[in-house]
Write a protein that holds these residues in place. Sequence first.
Motif, PDB file in Angstrom:
ATOM      1  N   TYR A   2      -9.164   3.697   2.196  1.00 28.31           N
ATOM      2  CA  TYR A   2      -9.103   5.132   2.368  1.00 28.31           C
ATOM      3  C   TYR A   2      -8.728   5.459   3.810  1.00 28.31           C
ATOM      4  O   TYR A   2      -9.275   4.898   4.746  1.00 28.31           O
ATOM      5  CB  TYR A   2     -10.459   5.774   2.054  1.00 28.31           C
ATOM      6  CG  TYR A   2     -10.645   6.093   0.590  1.00 28.31           C
ATOM      7  CD1 TYR A   2     -11.170   5.160  -0.290  1.00 28.31           C
ATOM      8  CD2 TYR A   2     -10.301   7.345   0.094  1.00 28.31           C
ATOM      9  CE1 TYR A   2     -11.342   5.457  -1.619  1.00 28.31           C
ATOM     10  CE2 TYR A   2     -10.478   7.652  -1.247  1.00 28.31           C
ATOM     11  CZ  TYR A   2     -11.001   6.699  -2.098  1.00 28.31           C
ATOM     12  OH  TYR A   2     -11.172   7.006  -3.411  1.00 28.31           O
ATOM     13  N   TRP A  24      -6.783   3.238   7.061  1.00 31.90           N
ATOM     14  CA  TRP A  24      -7.794   2.338   6.537  1.00 31.90           C
ATOM     15  C   TRP A  24      -7.988   1.138   7.441  1.00 31.90           C
ATOM     16  O   TRP A  24      -9.078   0.616   7.567  1.00 31.90           O
ATOM     17  CB  TRP A  24      -7.425   1.903   5.120  1.00 31.90           C
ATOM     18  CG  TRP A  24      -6.190   1.047   5.031  1.00 31.90           C
ATOM     19  CD1 TRP A  24      -4.907   1.478   4.852  1.00 31.90           C
ATOM     20  CD2 TRP A  24      -6.120  -0.380   5.144  1.00 31.90           C
ATOM     21  NE1 TRP A  24      -4.053   0.413   4.837  1.00 31.90           N
ATOM     22  CE2 TRP A  24      -4.749  -0.739   5.008  1.00 31.90           C
ATOM     23  CE3 TRP A  24      -7.059  -1.383   5.319  1.00 31.90           C
ATOM     24  CZ2 TRP A  24      -4.329  -2.062   5.057  1.00 31.90           C
ATOM     25  CZ3 TRP A  24      -6.633  -2.698   5.361  1.00 31.90           C
ATOM     26  CH2 TRP A  24      -5.284  -3.026   5.234  1.00 31.90           C
ATOM     27  N   PRO A  81      -6.852   8.304  -0.401  1.00 31.96           N
ATOM     28  CA  PRO A  81      -6.395   6.924  -0.588  1.00 31.96           C
ATOM     29  C   PRO A  81      -5.020   6.731   0.026  1.00 31.96           C
ATOM     30  O   PRO A  81      -4.209   7.664   0.119  1.00 31.96           O
ATOM     31  CB  PRO A  81      -6.348   6.776  -2.110  1.00 31.96           C
ATOM     32  CG  PRO A  81      -6.167   8.157  -2.619  1.00 31.96           C
ATOM     33  CD  PRO A  81      -6.867   9.054  -1.655  1.00 31.96           C
TER      34      PRO A  81
END
Length: 122
Positions: free
Chosen positions: A31, A52, A99
Amino acid sequence: VQLQASGGGLVQAGASLRLSCAASGRTSSFYSMAWFRQAPGKEREFVAAIPWGGDLTDYGDSVKGRFTTSRDNAKNTVYLQMNSLKPEDTAVYYCAAKPGIWSVYARDFGSWGQGTQLTVSS
């Protein structure tokens, strides 16, 4: 993913404070995370973003050089270190997650924390 922001409060100008954002649920280090803020009567403003991997960061112009974001994927937590705080930093601060590839646009984020209030007195 559920997000819980914390760490806000009332501080004087020039002080430092660290916000935290803990993620739970279907958490994943894949994420991308970001911080936004919203002051009364103003639009939501981009503050900081971190992908991420945590190897890159981006900041809004108004906080560059004063704020630093980081993440600890083992703890599913993102941090926003705020230094040299100014009264104009007063706002509700939100963390957000999405995401994949990171973004600086609020519209791209589907998961939001409840917000934490920061008030900076002069």
